[in-house]
Design an enzyme around this catalytic site. Structure first.
Site, PDB file in Angstrom:
ATOM      1  CB  CYS A 149      -0.796  -0.044   1.195  1.00 30.42           C
ATOM      2  SG  CYS A 149      -2.279   1.304   1.537  1.00 30.42           S
ATOM      3  CB  CYS A 152      -0.545   2.482   4.079  1.00 30.78           C
ATOM      4  SG  CYS A 152      -2.201   1.856   3.221  1.00 30.78           S
ATOM      5  CG  ASP A 153       3.130   1.287   4.371  1.00 30.64           C
ATOM      6  OD1 ASP A 153       2.710   1.908   5.509  1.00 30.64           O
ATOM      7  OD2 ASP A 153       2.969  -0.088   4.230  1.00 30.64           O
TER       8      ASP A 153
END
Lengths: 334, 334
Positions: A149, A152-153
Site C-alpha cells: 500500500c 499507507c506507507d
C-alpha cells in the site's frame, strides 16, 4: 435453540470497521458479538485485527499526531469496544445461511457450533495479493521496506529519495507508482508483460514523470536484504528475471510495493445470496451499509475497492452499526 | 495574479472532515491550505474545529479507549495535519466562484483577499438548531446536561437512570428519544403541537416503550440548573409553557436533548451552482465525495444528514482528499 439464543447483532471481522461497528453497537445496547477470526497464512499472513496488524507506522489515521503502530492502534479499538460490553469470540465464521423472511440469520462457526442473529455486519476486509516469495512476506511483516500500500506507507521517511520498485500493470499500480514519484529518486515499474492493463490516461500520467521508468517483461524472483545500523533487516535490491530471455539481474531499491490487486475476504459468503461487484466486493446501497439482504450490512475493505484506508473503514463500521440499530428498532428488536 | 498563485487544493472547514482531508492531502504533496473560519454566535456558538469543540467527552471515536475531550481531539487532528505541511488560515471563505471550464475556482476570503485553487473540499459542517435560550446554550457549552446529539452524549454516565427530555417532533426526535429510553428512567418528548411530524412507524416504535411519555402542546421557555458536588452547573429541570393555555410548569430532568434539526453550513455557497438536497445538504455522487462541479468535493456533516459522527466525517474527509488527488493527477496538476 429458542428465541432467547438469538443475538441482536453479530459482527464478523476485527479490523477498524469491525471494532468501530462494535463500539457504536455496544453503546446502543445491541450486545454485539464479534467473531475476530483465527490467524492463518494465505499466502501472506492474515491476523485478527486485519491488515493493520502488519503495519509498523500508521501516520494517517487522524487522532495520532505522532503516528502509532498498527497493532497498538487495533488493541485500542478492541479495548474501546470491550469497555462498552462487546463480546469477543476467537473463531471464524465459516458459512452463513441468510434468511429472506425476516427470521434470524444463521452463522456456522469454526468450532462446530452455530449462532443466530437478527442483524449481521460483515467486516472481514480484504487481503493484498502477494507474489508469494518467502523473502517478500518476511520483509513485509517486519517493516523491512516491502508493502502492498503506497498511500499507507509511501510517505514514510525511510523511502525518501530512494529508488523504489512497484510490481504491477493495472490502474492501481500506475496510481501507486505515480504517488511514489513524489518521494522516490526513481520509481521502477516492474511488469511481467510488454504492455499495461492500466487505462491510457493513467499510463500517460505516470510516464510523463521524469523519475518513472518501466521495466518490461520482468518478474521479481527474490527480495535481497541488508542489516541496517539498528540490526533490522531492510530491503537492498530485487532479483529480476526476464520473462522472454530468462536472464537474471539485480536492481538496487530502498522499497518494494506490490500492486497486483486485492482479494476481498468473501469466500465464506459464496452461497449466501449476497450481491457482489465484478471484482468480488460486496455491493452496497448508495451511501448506506445495507446489502441486498435485509438485516445484513457490510463495512470496510470487503465492500470498498476504492479508498481502503483505516479511517474510511472505521467510518463505514459506524454507518453499519447505526443502520443496523435503525432497522432493528423499526422492527421492535432493539 | 499569475498561475503560480493557484493553489492545488483549498479545504474549507476544520472539523474531523477538514483535518482528515488535510492530513491525506498534505501527505500526497498537494500543499493544502485550510480555511478554519472565525468564531461566531449563530445563535449557538460556532468555533473553528467544529461541533466537537463543544463536546466534553468523546467516547465513540475509535482509537481513544478512555474517551477524549472534543477540543483535545481536534487539536491532535490539526497538529497531525500541520506536521505534514498543511497551511492554516484563520479566516472564513465568504463567497465562491466555481469555474465550469477547468480553470481554477476562486474563493473570496473574509480579509478582503481572494484565492484561486484547482480543487476545493467543502467541509464546513452543520450546526444543530437550538431553541435560542441563554440558559440552554450556556449549559450546552459547559457540559451541563444539555445536548443536541443523543447518539453522541446519551450514553454518558451522568444520564443513567435519570429522567430526560427531548424537544422535537420529527423522525430524528423520535430516534433520539428511542435511543435514550435505553438509559433514562423516563424520556419525556416535549412537542409544541398536538401531533408529530415523524413517520407513523417511528412514533409507534417510541410509544411502545414503557418509559417514553409525550408532553403535547408544550414549549421549553427556560432551563433551570443546580450546582453539583464539584461546583459545576448542571441541569435540574425545564420550565414548560403550554402553547394552548399559556400555563407554566416545572419538569425535573437530568438531561435535555434538543432535536429540532440541523442546518448545514452552506450559506456562502448559495450562488455557487452546487446541487443541494431538499434539506440543504450538498448532493454527492454515489459513494464518492464529488459534487456536480468538477474539482469541487464535499465531506462531513455538510453532505451527510444521516450519520453525522466524527468518524464518518473523518472517513469522508479522507475520501475527498483521495478523490481530489486522483482527479488532479489525471489532469497533470498533482
Amino acid at each position: 435453540m429458542n428465541d432467547n439464543d438469538v443475538k441482536k447483532l453479530v459482527i464478523i471481522g476485527s479490523g477498524p470497521a469491525g471494532w468501530t461497528a462494535a463500539i457504536y453497537a455496544a453503546r446502543a445496547s445491541l450486545d454485539p458479538v464479534v467473531y475476530v477470526g483465527v490467524p492463518k497464512q494465505d499466502p501472506g499472513p492474515i491476523l485478527p485485527g486485519g491488515q493493520l496488524m502488519l503495519t509498523t507506522d500508521v501516520e494517517n489515521y487522524p487522532g495520532f499526531p505522532d503516528g502509532v503502530a498498527g497493532p497498538e492502534m487495533m488493541a485500542g479499538f478492541q479495548q474501546q469496544a470491550e469497555r462498552f460490553g462487546t463480546q469477543i469470540v476467537g473463531e471464524d465464521v465459516e458459512r452463513v445461511e441468510f434468511s429472506r423472511d425476516g427470521s434470524p440469520h444463521t452463522l456456522h462457526i469454526s468450532d462446530g457450533t452455530s449462532v443466530r442473529a437478527h442483524a449481521v455486519i460483515i467486516a472481514t476486509g480484504a487481503t493484498a495479493n502477494w507474489l508469494g516469495l518467502e523473502s517478500e512476506l518476511r520483509l513485509a511483516t517486519a517493516g523491512g521496506g516491502v508493502s502492498a500500500c503506497a498511500v499507507c506507507d509511501g510517505a514514510l521517511p525511510m523511502f525518501r529519495d530512494q529508488p523504489m520498485a512497484v510490481v504491477g500493470g493495472g490502474d492501481t499500480a500506475m496510481e501507486e507508482a505515480n504517488y511514489l514519484t513524489k518521494f522516490a529518486s526513481t520509481v521502477y515499474i516492474i511488469h511481467r508483460r510488454d504492455a499495461f492493463r492500466a487505462s491510457k490516461t493513467m499510463q500517460e500520467r505516470l510516464l510523463a514523470k521524469d523519475n518513472a521508468e518501466v521495466l518490461w517483461n520482468k518478474t521479481v524472483v527474490d527480495v535481497l536484504s541488508r542489516t541496517d545500523d539498528m540490526g533490522a533487516e531492510k530491503i537492498r535490491a530485487v532479483l529480476l528475471e526476464d520473462t522472454v530471455t530468462g536472464e537474471q539481474s539485480e536492481l538496487e531499491v530502498g522499497g518494494l510495493f506490490i500492486a497486483i490487486g486485492h482479494t476481498p475476504a468473501t469466500r465464506f459468503l459464496r452461497e449466501s445470496g449476497l450481491e457482489f461487484d465484478d471484482a468480488g466486493y460486496i455491493e452496497l446501497g448508495s451511501r448506506s451499509s445495507r446489502t441486498n439482504i435485509a438485516g445484513v450490512y457490510a463495512a470496510g475493505d470487503v465492500a470498498d475497492a476504492t479508498y481502503r484506508q483505516a479511517v474510511t473503514a472505521a467510518g463505514m463500521g459506524c454507518q453499519a452499526a447505526l443502520d443496523a440499530e435503525h432497522d432493528l428498532g423499526a422492527r421492535g428488536l432493539a
